[in-house]
Scaffold this active site. Structure first.
Site, PDB file in Angstrom:
ATOM      1  N   GLY C  43      40.731  52.926  41.128  1.00  9.68           N
ATOM      2  CA  GLY C  43      41.633  52.788  39.981  1.00  9.68           C
ATOM      3  C   GLY C  43      43.095  52.703  40.357  1.00  9.68           C
ATOM      4  O   GLY C  43      43.931  52.408  39.512  1.00  9.68           O
ATOM      5  N   CYS C 252      22.144  35.852  18.262  1.00 12.02           N
ATOM      6  CA  CYS C 252      22.504  34.568  18.870  1.00 12.02           C
ATOM      7  C   CYS C 252      21.645  33.451  18.253  1.00 12.02           C
ATOM      8  O   CYS C 252      20.422  33.563  18.157  1.00 12.02           O
ATOM      9  CB  CYS C 252      22.291  34.619  20.379  1.00 12.02           C
ATOM     10  SG  CYS C 252      22.536  33.022  21.189  1.00 12.02           S
ATOM     11  N   CYS C 255      19.344  31.969  21.404  1.00 14.29           N
ATOM     12  CA  CYS C 255      18.312  32.757  22.083  1.00 14.29           C
ATOM     13  C   CYS C 255      17.850  33.954  21.259  1.00 14.29           C
ATOM     14  O   CYS C 255      16.930  34.657  21.650  1.00 14.29           O
ATOM     15  CB  CYS C 255      18.799  33.215  23.450  1.00 14.29           C
ATOM     16  SG  CYS C 255      19.995  34.560  23.392  1.00 14.29           S
ATOM     17  N   CYS C 277      25.685  33.529  22.229  1.00 14.82           N
ATOM     18  CA  CYS C 277      25.987  34.403  23.356  1.00 14.82           C
ATOM     19  C   CYS C 277      27.205  33.873  24.094  1.00 14.82           C
ATOM     20  O   CYS C 277      27.329  32.676  24.339  1.00 14.82           O
ATOM     21  CB  CYS C 277      24.827  34.418  24.359  1.00 14.82           C
ATOM     22  SG  CYS C 277      23.405  35.320  23.791  1.00 14.82           S
ATOM     23  N   CYS C 283      21.997  33.472  28.088  1.00 13.96           N
ATOM     24  CA  CYS C 283      21.446  32.763  26.938  1.00 13.96           C
ATOM     25  C   CYS C 283      20.398  31.735  27.394  1.00 13.96           C
ATOM     26  O   CYS C 283      19.302  31.664  26.857  1.00 13.96           O
ATOM     27  CB  CYS C 283      22.570  32.071  26.183  1.00 13.96           C
ATOM     28  SG  CYS C 283      22.124  31.568  24.516  1.00 13.96           S
TER      29      CYS C 283
END
Lengths: 246, 281, 297
Positions: C43, C252, C255, C277, C283
């Site tokens: 970080g 979606c 899909c 998606c 997808c």
């Protein structure tokens, strides 16, 4: 009665640096003691240093030499050279100063002005306000003014608000700087009553009164200030008090 | 002024039964010794020493350029002095040398036990976030993670400093100068600090607004028994708020003592000049 | 779709005149040293002396330098832009490395060893050994409230993070909930506050204890930071307003996924719209699987 204030060899000289360093010796060799329940009146011509002495006792003026000992919180406090917080503590619980002039704080109501010394001592706010109301009432300040800041009041009203503030708390020692000046007879009577009541309770007082009748009513002793040697009015007093002007 | 010796005469025997009170019975909250920071000859501050006690309000007065603000910056841990020490008595009773401790500890102090009220509220506030966020920041920095509590604290503090609580979500830039200053005070006091530094807190305000702020400050310092170090060039402000004063001139403290005594019976030539030329009360 | 599959099969001709993966070896070493430090201090933003790259700032100059520094001859590279493999930026970067490093490229998340991304983390769970390279516009999460770099560095060093919650507080005050939906600040390994780059906050949980190594590169700001595998990544929130990921009412349109991050597509002027998606590979994989099932039946 126990002694509450010892002043010895007190002197105060003003040096005015802005005016070529002129020195004004106002007080010198002031010696006196004060007992509880006793009222000492300062006498002398104008400029003799009466107000200066009161202010020096209150810590407002810085003595040039000598000693001021105040019986405060079960001990002697040497006011001369004391740190500010000690003087403030003495003012909070021991020394009351009643003058004819009120320093007005913006936006603070008359009632709060009067109540403040009691709150500073930690008195219950409700109890303090009750006493403040009765004092203002006794001193003939109309109730409609209590919630207003004294900045809008007449001179006489301000003076009475200040007196109410001065008598709000049972100070062991009162410093009275002409509290009755320019009051009408009725209000003067009330102030004298307050003084008498405080005395009876055991408060010691040092005062300046220009009005002879008031003096007669409250005085136990006199301290002559200025050129003359001091003399004592009442024979019972065993302490010498006076000034020796150089 | 000298403290003359007291002679015990027989007739004053009564006083011997009482002990002489010791003024040093409590611990100072801040102890400053020989603090010096100079930018040039007599520019800045030098050899400043004093102790500040809990609940005391100390005013630093003097004309512009006398070193007041430099002294305040050095006292408040913002600029390291070139000499001298500033020691702070922590809640635990242990002393902390402000400039010998770590930056992390200093910062922690700044946002918890200390506060700083800037002359210009824009320097002391986050102008880009709401009043509520300004007040809540110190609490969040201390780990407060409950939004509802933060809001409650914000509302409470707004009313404490006499701002309409309905303005909690307004931005400081929509506030008047006096309100911004009061918001800045709330933002500082929310963490219950013990020591507050103030730099000309009434500086840029109208006289009418000044009075209100002064009265508020007076009440808050008493209510929370705050120790305060206040820089001002306005002697009326000093009289109203301060218990004690230090008068500065050309980087040195020329006189110090009880506030009303300094103003009513100044001793130093410079203080006499200052009082006679400014104060008309 | 088949065209893209072909890309893997027949890479563009490599350019021998460039050093492997475009950057010179000294620069790569410099970046790798910065990366090691970044991985060692999860970080923490490590400065590096970023080079001029043959694409403009804002197009992934940070990510592309990181990718160049870590690529080996056997790596398989996937590049996505907002989840899609077929946008200009993704295609260009993929072709760039295919030409300068002659490595294999892919659109399949599972096949890739290095995935450079702009603003998404693939829906397919990442695996141990995979490396994500994020393109970062503004690496400093404290920047919005503190303009001074010197001050923000001191704040990181001293963990002086009170202001981070100020931003979230403001969200709730203004919208009634934490409205920050991307670049949602996180705390890494209980220490540094980090901007996870402008990924949707939907993807934040995927950072937490991910088996993959996450590298972040900011080209303009010249900062590198990292989240090593299996590191705790916690999204900041309030007790009474906990971190939440968005959910969609629809699924979606292609899909039928109800789990993935959906993009809204406006289809006509009458208010018709579709949700698809954002992750094209995910997808397509699902669509292919559905077709297979249908075909088999």
């Amino acid at each position: 009665m126990p002694s509450v204030l010892h002043v010895s060899n007190l002197g105060k000289t003003f040096t005015l640096h802005q005016q070529n360093g002129v020195t004004l010796p106002v007080l010198s060799e002031i010696n006196f003691q004060l007992e509880a329940g006793e009222c000492l009146i300062l006498r002398g011509r104008s400029g003799a240093g009466k107000s200066t002495l009161l202010r020096a006792l209150y810590g407002n003026y810085l003595p040039t030499d000598g000693s001021i000992r105040v019986r405060h919180a079960g001990a002697w406090l040497e006011m001369v050279g004391a740190p500010p917080r000690s003087i403030l503590a003495a003012r909070r619980s021991t020394l009351g100063y009643v003058s004819q002039f009120l320093r007005v704080i913006p936006r603070v109501s008359a009632l709060d002005v009067v109540t403040e010394p009691a709150l500073a001592r930690g008195v219950d706010p409700e109890k303090a306000r009750r006493r403040a109301r009765s004092l203002l009432d006794n001193l003939n300040i109309p109730e409609r003014l209590w919630r207003l800041s004294p900045s809008t009041f007449s001179g006489g009203e301000r003076q009475r608000v200040n007196i109410a503030r001065g008598f709000m708390v049972d100070w062991p020692i009162f410093l009275l700087d002409e509290p009755t000046a320019s009051l009408d007879a009725a209000n003067r009577g009330i102030v004298l009553e307050l003084i008498a009541h405080a005395k009876k309770r055991g408060a010691a007082m040092i005062g300046i009164f220009h009005d002879e009748a008031a003096c007669e009513a409250v005085a136990d002793r006199y301290l002559e200030m200025g050129a003359q040697p001091a003399y004592q009015k009442t024979g019972e007093t065993k302490y010498a008090c006076g000034t020796n002007f150089q | 002024m000298t403290l003359s010796a007291i002679s015990f005469s027989p007739e004053t025997a009564a006083r011997q039964f009482l002990p002489v009170s010791d003024p040093d019975d409590s611990m100072p909250i801040l102890s400053v010794r020989d603090l010096t920071r100079l930018y040039g000859p007599e520019k800045g501050c030098q050899n400043v020493s004093f102790d500040l006690y809990p609940g005391e309000v100390l005013g630093i007065v003097g004309e512009s350029g006398s070193g007041k603000s430099t002294l305040l910056a050095a006292l408040s841990g913002r600029f390291a002095p070139s000499g001298g020490t500033v020691r702070y008595c922590q809640t635990s009773g242990e002393w902390l040398d402000i400039y010998a401790t770590s930056e992390a500890r200093r910062r922690q102090l700044f946002r918890t036990e200390w506060g700083f009220v800037e002359q210009n509220p824009r320097d002391g506030l986050r102008m880009g976030v709401s009043a509520g966020a300004n007040i809540g920041e110190r609490l969040m920095a201390q780990g407060a993670r409950h939004y509802g509590d933060l809001r409650a604290a914000g509302l409470q503090w707004l009313s404490h400093v006499e701002i309409d609580p309905a303005r909690l979500d307004d931005f400081p830039r929509a506030f008047s100068g006096g309100m911004q200053q009061r918001l800045q005070i709330a933002r500082n006091l929310v963490s219950s600090p013990r020591l507050l530094f103030m730099d000309e807190p009434t500086g840029g305000l109208d006289v009418s607004v000044q009075a209100r702020l002064l009265d508020l400050l007076r009440g808050l310092t008493r209510e929370f028994s705050l120790s305060v170090i206040l820089v001002t060039h306005d002697l009326a402000v000093a009289r109203l708020l301060a218990d004690r004063l230090m008068v500065m001139r050309r980087s040195r403290v020329v006189e110090s003592g009880l506030a009303d005594q300094i103003l009513d019976d100044p001793q130093h030539p410079y203080t006499q000049l200052l009082v006679s030329s400014i104060l008309q009360t | 779709m088949n065209e893209r599959m072909n890309e893997t099969a027949a890479p563009p001709q490599s350019e021998d005149s460039y050093n492997f993966a475009y950057l010179d070896e000294q620069t790569k070493r410099m970046i790798r040293r910065a990366l090691l430090k970044a991985v060692a201090i999860p970080g923490y933003q490590v400065p590096f002396s970023g080079r001029e790259m043959p694409l403009p700032y804002g197009w992934g100059t940070g990510g592309i330098q990181l990718t160049a520094a870590i690529l080996g001859e056997n790596d398989v590279l996937k590049v996505i832009d907002q989840g899609a493999d077929d946008t200009t930026n993704a295609v260009s970067i993929r072709r760039f490395f295919a030409r300068t490093a002659a490595i294999k490229t892919t659109t399949r998340t599972q096949e890739a060893s290095v995935i450079q991304t702009r603003h998404r983390i693939p829906e397919t769970p990442l695996q141990h050994g995979q490396i994500m390279v994020f393109q970062v516009p503004i690496p400093e999460p404290l920047r919005f409230i503190e303009p001074s770099e010197r001050e923000t560095r001191a704040m990181h060093a001293l963990e002086d993070y009170g202001v981070m919650h100020v931003k979230l507080y403001e969200d709730i005050a203004a919208f009634g909930h934490i409205a920050t939906s991307y670049a949602y600040p996180v705390r890494v390994a209980g220490r540094y506050i980090m901007d996870p780059s402008p990924i949707p906050k939907f993807d934040n949980p995927k950072l937490h204890k991910s088996p993959a190594l996450m590298l972040f590169g900011a080209g303009r700001e010249k900062r590198i930071y990292a989240v090593p595998p299996y590191t705790e990544v916690e999204s900041l929130d309030f007790e009474d307003h906990p971190f939440e990921i968005p959910r969609w009412e629809s699924c979606c349109a292609l899909c039928g996924s109800q789990e993935s991050y959906l993009d809204e597509i406006v289809t006509d002027d009458e208010g018709g719209r579709l949700f698809l998606c954002s992750d094209t590979d995910y997808c397509e994989t699902r669509q292919n699987a559905m077709n297979m099932t249908k075909g088999g039946a």
